[in-house]
Design a protein around this motif. Sequence first.
Motif, PDB file in Angstrom:
ATOM      1  N   VAL A 152      37.362  29.792  39.664  1.00  0.00           N
ATOM      2  CA  VAL A 152      36.079  30.462  39.448  1.00  0.00           C
ATOM      3  C   VAL A 152      34.893  29.335  39.665  1.00  0.00           C
ATOM      4  O   VAL A 152      33.943  29.749  40.384  1.00  0.00           O
ATOM      5  CB  VAL A 152      36.125  31.369  38.263  1.00  0.00           C
ATOM      6  N   LYS A 153      35.031  28.190  39.032  1.00  0.00           N
ATOM      7  CA  LYS A 153      34.215  27.199  39.189  1.00  0.00           C
ATOM      8  C   LYS A 153      34.020  26.547  40.246  1.00  0.00           C
ATOM      9  O   LYS A 153      32.859  26.159  40.651  1.00  0.00           O
ATOM     10  CB  LYS A 153      34.685  26.209  37.831  1.00  0.00           C
ATOM     11  N   LEU A 154      35.218  26.550  41.060  1.00  0.00           N
ATOM     12  CA  LEU A 154      35.027  25.702  42.402  1.00  0.00           C
ATOM     13  C   LEU A 154      34.886  26.613  43.517  1.00  0.00           C
ATOM     14  O   LEU A 154      35.067  26.183  44.745  1.00  0.00           O
ATOM     15  CB  LEU A 154      36.377  24.915  42.501  1.00  0.00           C
ATOM     16  N   ALA A 155      34.584  27.713  43.116  1.00  0.00           N
ATOM     17  CA  ALA A 155      34.511  28.802  44.445  1.00  0.00           C
ATOM     18  C   ALA A 155      33.238  28.943  44.928  1.00  0.00           C
ATOM     19  O   ALA A 155      32.369  29.185  44.218  1.00  0.00           O
ATOM     20  CB  ALA A 155      35.131  30.195  44.024  1.00  0.00           C
ATOM     21  N   ASN A 156      33.313  29.033  46.417  1.00  0.00           N
ATOM     22  CA  ASN A 156      31.927  29.420  46.892  1.00  0.00           C
ATOM     23  C   ASN A 156      32.143  30.903  46.782  1.00  0.00           C
ATOM     24  O   ASN A 156      32.767  31.610  46.564  1.00  0.00           O
ATOM     25  CB  ASN A 156      32.064  29.106  48.496  1.00  0.00           C
ATOM     26  N   SER A 157      30.537  31.553  46.871  1.00  0.00           N
ATOM     27  CA  SER A 157      30.534  32.899  46.880  1.00  0.00           C
ATOM     28  C   SER A 157      31.249  33.502  47.819  1.00  0.00           C
ATOM     29  O   SER A 157      31.108  33.305  49.167  1.00  0.00           O
ATOM     30  CB  SER A 157      28.996  33.255  46.887  1.00  0.00           C
ATOM     31  N   GLY A 158      32.218  34.552  47.640  1.00  0.00           N
ATOM     32  CA  GLY A 158      32.919  35.253  48.582  1.00  0.00           C
ATOM     33  C   GLY A 158      34.315  34.519  48.706  1.00  0.00           C
ATOM     34  O   GLY A 158      35.166  34.890  49.537  1.00  0.00           O
ATOM     35  N   ALA A 159      34.684  33.675  48.018  1.00  0.00           N
ATOM     36  CA  ALA A 159      35.698  32.883  48.005  1.00  0.00           C
ATOM     37  C   ALA A 159      36.948  33.871  47.992  1.00  0.00           C
ATOM     38  O   ALA A 159      36.906  34.700  47.121  1.00  0.00           O
ATOM     39  CB  ALA A 159      35.904  31.485  47.373  1.00  0.00           C
ATOM     40  N   VAL A 160      37.991  33.511  48.341  1.00  0.00           N
ATOM     41  CA  VAL A 160      39.331  34.302  48.433  1.00  0.00           C
ATOM     42  C   VAL A 160      40.347  33.434  47.321  1.00  0.00           C
ATOM     43  O   VAL A 160      40.624  32.161  47.684  1.00  0.00           O
ATOM     44  CB  VAL A 160      40.049  34.435  49.645  1.00  0.00           C
ATOM     45  N   ILE A 161      40.889  34.127  46.406  1.00  0.00           N
ATOM     46  CA  ILE A 161      42.095  33.319  45.696  1.00  0.00           C
ATOM     47  C   ILE A 161      43.182  34.065  45.818  1.00  0.00           C
ATOM     48  O   ILE A 161      43.332  35.313  45.818  1.00  0.00           O
ATOM     49  CB  ILE A 161      41.473  33.555  44.133  1.00  0.00           C
ATOM     50  N   ILE A 162      44.390  33.268  46.190  1.00  0.00           N
ATOM     51  CA  ILE A 162      45.684  34.032  46.294  1.00  0.00           C
ATOM     52  C   ILE A 162      46.631  33.245  45.268  1.00  0.00           C
ATOM     53  O   ILE A 162      46.379  31.765  45.128  1.00  0.00           O
ATOM     54  CB  ILE A 162      46.345  33.455  47.530  1.00  0.00           C
ATOM     55  N   ALA A 163      47.343  33.876  44.557  1.00  0.00           N
ATOM     56  CA  ALA A 163      48.523  33.249  43.302  1.00  0.00           C
ATOM     57  C   ALA A 163      49.702  33.769  43.813  1.00  0.00           C
ATOM     58  O   ALA A 163      49.661  35.119  43.844  1.00  0.00           O
ATOM     59  CB  ALA A 163      47.916  33.466  41.890  1.00  0.00           C
ATOM     60  N   ASP A 164      50.595  32.957  43.937  1.00  0.00           N
ATOM     61  CA  ASP A 164      51.969  33.372  44.392  1.00  0.00           C
ATOM     62  C   ASP A 164      52.752  33.579  43.088  1.00  0.00           C
ATOM     63  O   ASP A 164      52.522  33.083  41.887  1.00  0.00           O
ATOM     64  CB  ASP A 164      52.559  32.141  44.973  1.00  0.00           C
ATOM     65  N   ASN A 165      53.980  34.324  43.103  1.00  0.00           N
ATOM     66  CA  ASN A 165      55.015  34.598  41.897  1.00  0.00           C
ATOM     67  C   ASN A 165      54.593  35.271  40.892  1.00  0.00           C
ATOM     68  O   ASN A 165      54.642  34.839  39.857  1.00  0.00           O
ATOM     69  CB  ASN A 165      55.437  33.008  41.653  1.00  0.00           C
ATOM     70  N   VAL A 166      53.751  36.329  41.214  1.00  0.00           N
ATOM     71  CA  VAL A 166      53.211  37.119  40.000  1.00  0.00           C
ATOM     72  C   VAL A 166      53.984  38.337  39.500  1.00  0.00           C
ATOM     73  O   VAL A 166      53.734  39.163  38.521  1.00  0.00           O
ATOM     74  CB  VAL A 166      51.661  37.651  40.371  1.00  0.00           C
ATOM     75  N   VAL A 167      55.121  38.340  40.427  1.00  0.00           N
ATOM     76  CA  VAL A 167      56.091  39.596  40.080  1.00  0.00           C
ATOM     77  C   VAL A 167      57.253  39.144  39.271  1.00  0.00           C
ATOM     78  O   VAL A 167      57.821  39.737  38.344  1.00  0.00           O
ATOM     79  CB  VAL A 167      56.426  40.505  41.068  1.00  0.00           C
ATOM     80  N   ARG A 168      57.817  37.752  39.625  1.00  0.00           N
ATOM     81  CA  ARG A 168      58.985  37.416  39.026  1.00  0.00           C
ATOM     82  C   ARG A 168      59.960  38.473  38.825  1.00  0.00           C
ATOM     83  O   ARG A 168      60.590  38.631  37.923  1.00  0.00           O
ATOM     84  CB  ARG A 168      58.497  36.659  37.830  1.00  0.00           C
ATOM     85  N   THR A 173      56.204  42.855  33.769  1.00  0.00           N
ATOM     86  CA  THR A 173      55.868  43.857  32.874  1.00  0.00           C
ATOM     87  C   THR A 173      56.692  43.762  31.563  1.00  0.00           C
ATOM     88  O   THR A 173      56.262  44.706  30.610  1.00  0.00           O
ATOM     89  CB  THR A 173      56.319  45.341  33.406  1.00  0.00           C
ATOM     90  N   ASP A 174      57.362  42.643  31.363  1.00  0.00           N
ATOM     91  CA  ASP A 174      58.288  42.490  29.856  1.00  0.00           C
ATOM     92  C   ASP A 174      56.994  42.054  29.068  1.00  0.00           C
ATOM     93  O   ASP A 174      57.071  40.735  29.096  1.00  0.00           O
ATOM     94  CB  ASP A 174      59.234  41.802  30.181  1.00  0.00           C
ATOM     95  N   ILE A 175      56.499  42.864  28.096  1.00  0.00           N
ATOM     96  CA  ILE A 175      55.546  42.240  27.345  1.00  0.00           C
ATOM     97  C   ILE A 175      56.100  41.127  26.261  1.00  0.00           C
ATOM     98  O   ILE A 175      55.240  40.549  25.516  1.00  0.00           O
ATOM     99  CB  ILE A 175      54.387  43.164  26.543  1.00  0.00           C
ATOM    100  N   ASN A 176      57.321  41.194  26.159  1.00  0.00           N
ATOM    101  CA  ASN A 176      57.901  40.512  25.100  1.00  0.00           C
ATOM    102  C   ASN A 176      58.691  39.336  25.441  1.00  0.00           C
ATOM    103  O   ASN A 176      59.458  38.734  24.912  1.00  0.00           O
ATOM    104  CB  ASN A 176      58.991  41.523  24.420  1.00  0.00           C
ATOM    105  N   SER A 177      58.358  39.097  26.945  1.00  0.00           N
ATOM    106  CA  SER A 177      59.026  37.890  27.569  1.00  0.00           C
ATOM    107  C   SER A 177      58.907  36.782  26.803  1.00  0.00           C
ATOM    108  O   SER A 177      57.829  36.327  26.302  1.00  0.00           O
ATOM    109  CB  SER A 177      58.498  37.762  28.997  1.00  0.00           C
ATOM    110  N   MET A 178      59.942  35.752  26.676  1.00  0.00           N
ATOM    111  CA  MET A 178      59.712  34.368  26.061  1.00  0.00           C
ATOM    112  C   MET A 178      59.572  33.435  27.089  1.00  0.00           C
ATOM    113  O   MET A 178      59.600  32.435  26.820  1.00  0.00           O
ATOM    114  CB  MET A 178      61.366  34.227  25.241  1.00  0.00           C
ATOM    115  N   ASP A 179      59.612  33.834  28.419  1.00  0.00           N
ATOM    116  CA  ASP A 179      59.497  32.778  29.382  1.00  0.00           C
ATOM    117  C   ASP A 179      58.098  32.522  29.716  1.00  0.00           C
ATOM    118  O   ASP A 179      57.323  33.369  29.913  1.00  0.00           O
ATOM    119  CB  ASP A 179      59.908  33.479  30.602  1.00  0.00           C
ATOM    120  N   GLU A 180      57.589  31.510  29.319  1.00  0.00           N
ATOM    121  CA  GLU A 180      56.104  31.057  29.336  1.00  0.00           C
ATOM    122  C   GLU A 180      55.470  30.967  30.848  1.00  0.00           C
ATOM    123  O   GLU A 180      54.418  31.163  30.917  1.00  0.00           O
ATOM    124  CB  GLU A 180      55.952  29.627  28.761  1.00  0.00           C
TER     125      GLU A 180
END
Length: 220
Positions: A152-168, A173-180
Amino acid sequence: TELNVWHNVDNYFTDKLLPDNSCLTAALLANKAAGIPEIDVSPTQGRFLYLLTKLKGAVNVLEIGTLGGYSSICLAQALSKEGKVVTLEINEDYASVARKNIRHAGLEEKIEIIVGPALDTLPDLKKRGHFFDVIFIDADKPNNPEYLKWAVKLANSGAVIIADNVVRNGAITDINSMDERVSGVQQFIDLLKEEPRIEATAIQTVGVKGYDGFVLAIVN
Ligand code: SAM
Protein backbone atom coordinates in the motif's frame (compact mmCIF):
# COMPACT_ATOMS: atom_id res chain seq x y z
CA THR A 1 -8.91 -38.28 -10.76
CA GLU A 2 -9.99 -34.68 -10.23
CA LEU A 3 -6.32 -33.77 -10.11
CA ASN A 4 -5.81 -35.54 -13.41
CA VAL A 5 -8.61 -33.57 -15.03
CA TRP A 6 -7.14 -30.28 -13.74
CA HIS A 7 -3.71 -31.20 -15.07
CA ASN A 8 -5.06 -32.24 -18.44
CA VAL A 9 -7.15 -29.12 -18.89
CA ASP A 10 -4.31 -26.84 -17.76
CA ASN A 11 -1.96 -28.55 -20.22
CA TYR A 12 -4.62 -28.30 -22.94
CA PHE A 13 -4.86 -24.50 -22.53
CA THR A 14 -1.09 -24.19 -22.26
CA ASP A 15 -0.68 -26.03 -25.57
CA LYS A 16 -3.52 -24.21 -27.32
CA LEU A 17 -3.14 -20.64 -26.06
CA LEU A 18 0.42 -20.02 -24.93
CA PRO A 19 3.09 -19.22 -27.48
CA ASP A 20 6.36 -21.14 -27.35
CA ASN A 21 8.44 -19.19 -24.89
CA SER A 22 11.93 -20.63 -25.01
CA CYS A 23 13.16 -18.31 -22.22
CA LEU A 24 10.58 -19.70 -19.83
CA THR A 25 11.19 -23.30 -20.86
CA ALA A 26 14.93 -22.78 -20.39
CA ALA A 27 14.36 -21.16 -16.98
CA LEU A 28 12.37 -24.16 -15.74
CA LEU A 29 15.09 -26.54 -16.94
CA ALA A 30 17.82 -24.47 -15.31
CA ASN A 31 15.84 -24.30 -12.06
CA LYS A 32 15.43 -28.06 -12.05
CA ALA A 33 19.13 -28.59 -12.74
CA ALA A 34 19.96 -26.27 -9.83
CA GLY A 35 17.60 -28.18 -7.51
CA ILE A 36 15.26 -25.22 -7.02
CA PRO A 37 11.81 -26.28 -5.74
CA GLU A 38 9.11 -26.30 -8.42
CA ILE A 39 6.95 -23.71 -6.71
CA ASP A 40 6.93 -21.13 -9.49
CA VAL A 41 3.59 -20.08 -10.95
CA SER A 42 2.20 -22.40 -13.63
CA PRO A 43 2.49 -21.43 -17.32
CA THR A 44 -1.16 -20.35 -17.51
CA GLN A 45 -0.78 -18.31 -14.31
CA GLY A 46 2.43 -16.76 -15.62
CA ARG A 47 0.52 -15.84 -18.75
CA PHE A 48 -2.18 -14.33 -16.54
CA LEU A 49 0.43 -12.16 -14.80
CA TYR A 50 1.75 -11.13 -18.21
CA LEU A 51 -1.71 -10.19 -19.50
CA LEU A 52 -2.63 -8.33 -16.34
CA THR A 53 0.58 -6.30 -16.47
CA LYS A 54 -0.06 -5.48 -20.10
CA LEU A 55 -3.70 -4.64 -19.44
CA LYS A 56 -2.62 -2.24 -16.72
CA GLY A 57 0.00 -0.65 -18.99
CA ALA A 58 2.36 -0.98 -16.05
CA VAL A 59 5.74 0.74 -16.08
CA ASN A 60 7.01 -0.25 -12.63
CA VAL A 61 6.39 -3.72 -11.26
CA LEU A 62 7.35 -5.06 -7.83
CA GLU A 63 7.62 -8.75 -7.10
CA ILE A 64 8.21 -10.18 -3.62
CA GLY A 65 9.64 -13.71 -4.05
CA THR A 66 11.83 -14.27 -7.12
CA LEU A 67 12.77 -17.95 -6.85
CA GLY A 68 14.37 -18.77 -10.25
CA GLY A 69 12.84 -15.76 -11.99
CA TYR A 70 10.05 -17.55 -13.87
CA SER A 71 7.32 -15.07 -12.91
CA SER A 72 9.77 -12.14 -13.08
CA ILE A 73 10.32 -12.98 -16.75
CA CYS A 74 6.55 -13.23 -17.38
CA LEU A 75 6.05 -9.79 -15.80
CA ALA A 76 9.01 -8.18 -17.61
CA GLN A 77 7.95 -9.52 -21.01
CA ALA A 78 4.70 -7.54 -20.64
CA LEU A 79 6.43 -4.19 -20.17
CA SER A 80 6.97 -1.43 -22.67
CA LYS A 81 10.46 -0.13 -23.43
CA GLU A 82 10.88 1.97 -20.29
CA GLY A 83 9.27 -0.62 -17.96
CA LYS A 84 11.10 -2.21 -15.02
CA VAL A 85 10.59 -5.09 -12.58
CA VAL A 86 12.12 -4.96 -9.11
CA THR A 87 12.08 -8.42 -7.55
CA LEU A 88 13.02 -9.33 -3.97
CA GLU A 89 14.59 -12.64 -2.95
CA ILE A 90 16.07 -13.81 0.35
CA ASN A 91 18.07 -16.73 -1.05
CA GLU A 92 21.32 -15.78 -2.82
CA ASP A 93 21.54 -19.19 -4.55
CA TYR A 94 18.07 -18.80 -6.04
CA ALA A 95 18.85 -15.21 -7.00
CA SER A 96 21.98 -16.26 -8.87
CA VAL A 97 20.03 -18.85 -10.88
CA ALA A 98 17.36 -16.21 -11.54
CA ARG A 99 20.05 -13.78 -12.71
CA LYS A 100 21.26 -16.34 -15.27
CA ASN A 101 17.72 -17.09 -16.47
CA ILE A 102 17.02 -13.38 -16.82
CA ARG A 103 20.25 -12.78 -18.73
CA HIS A 104 19.44 -15.69 -21.02
CA ALA A 105 16.04 -14.11 -21.67
CA GLY A 106 17.75 -10.83 -22.57
CA LEU A 107 15.93 -9.03 -19.76
CA GLU A 108 18.83 -7.99 -17.52
CA GLU A 109 18.14 -4.29 -18.23
CA LYS A 110 14.51 -4.69 -17.22
CA ILE A 111 14.74 -6.74 -14.03
CA GLU A 112 16.54 -5.77 -10.85
CA ILE A 113 16.94 -8.52 -8.24
CA ILE A 114 17.45 -7.30 -4.69
CA VAL A 115 18.78 -9.99 -2.36
CA GLY A 116 17.81 -10.00 1.31
CA PRO A 117 14.78 -10.50 3.54
CA ALA A 118 12.05 -8.47 1.85
CA LEU A 119 11.11 -6.72 5.10
CA ASP A 120 14.66 -5.30 5.15
CA THR A 121 14.77 -4.32 1.48
CA LEU A 122 11.25 -2.86 1.08
CA PRO A 123 12.07 0.23 3.21
CA ASP A 124 14.96 1.03 0.82
CA LEU A 125 12.56 1.08 -2.12
CA LYS A 126 10.48 3.64 -0.26
CA LYS A 127 13.61 5.70 0.53
CA ARG A 128 14.61 5.55 -3.14
CA GLY A 129 11.20 7.04 -3.96
CA HIS A 130 9.97 4.00 -5.89
CA PHE A 131 6.28 3.53 -6.63
CA PHE A 132 4.72 0.62 -8.48
CA ASP A 133 1.78 -0.09 -10.79
CA VAL A 134 1.68 -3.87 -10.28
CA ILE A 135 2.78 -5.65 -7.09
CA PHE A 136 2.99 -9.44 -7.02
CA ILE A 137 3.23 -10.89 -3.49
CA ASP A 138 4.61 -14.44 -3.64
CA ALA A 139 7.15 -15.03 -0.86
CA ASP A 140 6.95 -16.37 2.71
CA LYS A 141 3.25 -16.37 3.55
CA PRO A 142 3.53 -15.62 7.31
CA ASN A 143 4.78 -12.15 6.31
CA ASN A 144 1.87 -11.48 3.92
CA PRO A 145 0.24 -8.95 6.30
CA GLU A 146 3.49 -6.94 6.44
CA TYR A 147 3.93 -7.22 2.67
CA LEU A 148 0.44 -5.84 2.18
CA LYS A 149 1.25 -2.80 4.35
CA TRP A 150 4.37 -2.18 2.25
CA ALA A 151 2.48 -2.74 -0.97
CA VAL A 152 0.00 0.00 0.00
CA LYS A 153 2.88 2.38 0.85
CA LEU A 154 4.62 1.66 -2.44
CA ALA A 155 1.54 1.69 -4.67
CA ASN A 156 0.79 4.26 -7.31
CA SER A 157 -2.85 5.29 -7.27
CA GLY A 158 -4.76 2.57 -9.13
CA ALA A 159 -2.01 -0.01 -8.63
CA VAL A 160 -2.87 -3.69 -8.87
CA ILE A 161 -1.87 -6.14 -6.14
CA ILE A 162 -1.84 -9.89 -6.81
CA ALA A 163 -1.09 -12.38 -4.06
CA ASP A 164 -0.68 -16.07 -4.80
CA ASN A 165 -1.59 -19.16 -2.74
CA VAL A 166 -4.49 -17.77 -0.74
CA VAL A 167 -6.63 -20.94 -0.83
CA ARG A 168 -4.05 -23.57 0.11
CA ASN A 169 -6.15 -26.59 -0.77
CA GLY A 170 -9.05 -25.10 1.18
CA ALA A 171 -7.10 -24.64 4.43
CA ILE A 172 -7.83 -20.90 4.34
CA THR A 173 -11.23 -21.41 6.02
CA ASP A 174 -9.74 -23.34 8.97
CA ILE A 175 -9.76 -20.71 11.73
CA ASN A 176 -7.95 -23.11 14.07
CA SER A 177 -5.11 -23.81 11.65
CA MET A 178 -1.73 -24.22 13.32
CA ASP A 179 0.02 -23.59 9.99
CA GLU A 180 1.49 -20.09 10.16
CA ARG A 181 1.32 -19.80 6.36
CA VAL A 182 -2.45 -20.25 6.63
CA SER A 183 -2.78 -17.76 9.51
CA GLY A 184 -0.52 -15.32 7.61
CA VAL A 185 -2.85 -15.43 4.64
CA GLN A 186 -5.92 -15.16 6.90
CA GLN A 187 -4.52 -11.98 8.51
CA PHE A 188 -3.67 -10.68 5.06
CA ILE A 189 -7.29 -11.22 3.95
CA ASP A 190 -8.59 -9.42 7.06
CA LEU A 191 -6.25 -6.50 6.39
CA LEU A 192 -7.46 -6.20 2.80
CA LYS A 193 -10.96 -5.64 4.16
CA GLU A 194 -9.79 -3.06 6.70
CA GLU A 195 -7.58 -1.03 4.37
CA PRO A 196 -9.75 1.85 3.12
CA ARG A 197 -7.73 2.36 -0.09
CA ILE A 198 -8.19 -1.26 -1.22
CA GLU A 199 -10.88 -3.03 -3.24
CA ALA A 200 -10.25 -6.76 -3.56
CA THR A 201 -11.51 -10.14 -4.57
CA ALA A 202 -10.15 -13.70 -4.47
CA ILE A 203 -10.37 -16.25 -7.26
CA GLN A 204 -9.96 -20.00 -6.69
CA THR A 205 -7.80 -21.86 -9.18
CA VAL A 206 -7.13 -25.47 -10.12
CA GLY A 207 -4.49 -26.81 -12.47
CA VAL A 208 -1.01 -28.29 -12.59
CA LYS A 209 -0.21 -26.69 -9.20
CA GLY A 210 -3.29 -28.19 -7.51
CA TYR A 211 -6.15 -26.37 -5.77
CA ASP A 212 -5.27 -22.83 -4.76
CA GLY A 213 -6.16 -19.26 -5.62
CA PHE A 214 -5.07 -15.66 -5.77
CA VAL A 215 -6.15 -12.29 -4.48
CA LEU A 216 -6.59 -9.48 -6.95
CA ALA A 217 -6.82 -5.98 -5.49
CA ILE A 218 -6.50 -2.38 -6.52
CA VAL A 219 -5.15 0.42 -4.36
CA ASN A 220 -7.25 3.54 -4.87
N1 SAM B 1 7.35 -15.86 -7.86
C1 SAM B 1 8.14 -17.06 -8.11
C2 SAM B 1 7.70 -17.67 -9.43
O1 SAM B 1 6.48 -17.80 -9.63
O2 SAM B 1 8.57 -18.01 -10.26
C3 SAM B 1 7.98 -18.07 -7.02
C4 SAM B 1 8.36 -17.56 -5.65
S1 SAM B 1 8.45 -18.84 -4.43
C5 SAM B 1 6.76 -19.34 -4.26
C6 SAM B 1 8.76 -17.91 -2.95
C7 SAM B 1 10.14 -17.28 -2.87
O3 SAM B 1 10.17 -16.34 -1.80
C8 SAM B 1 11.25 -18.28 -2.64
O4 SAM B 1 12.23 -18.14 -3.64
C9 SAM B 1 11.82 -17.87 -1.28
O5 SAM B 1 13.22 -18.04 -1.16
C10 SAM B 1 11.45 -16.39 -1.22
N2 SAM B 1 11.39 -15.85 0.14
C11 SAM B 1 11.05 -16.51 1.28
N3 SAM B 1 11.13 -15.69 2.32
C12 SAM B 1 11.51 -14.48 1.84
C13 SAM B 1 11.78 -13.23 2.46
N4 SAM B 1 11.63 -13.03 3.77
N5 SAM B 1 12.17 -12.21 1.67
C14 SAM B 1 12.30 -12.38 0.33
N6 SAM B 1 12.06 -13.55 -0.29
C15 SAM B 1 11.68 -14.58 0.45
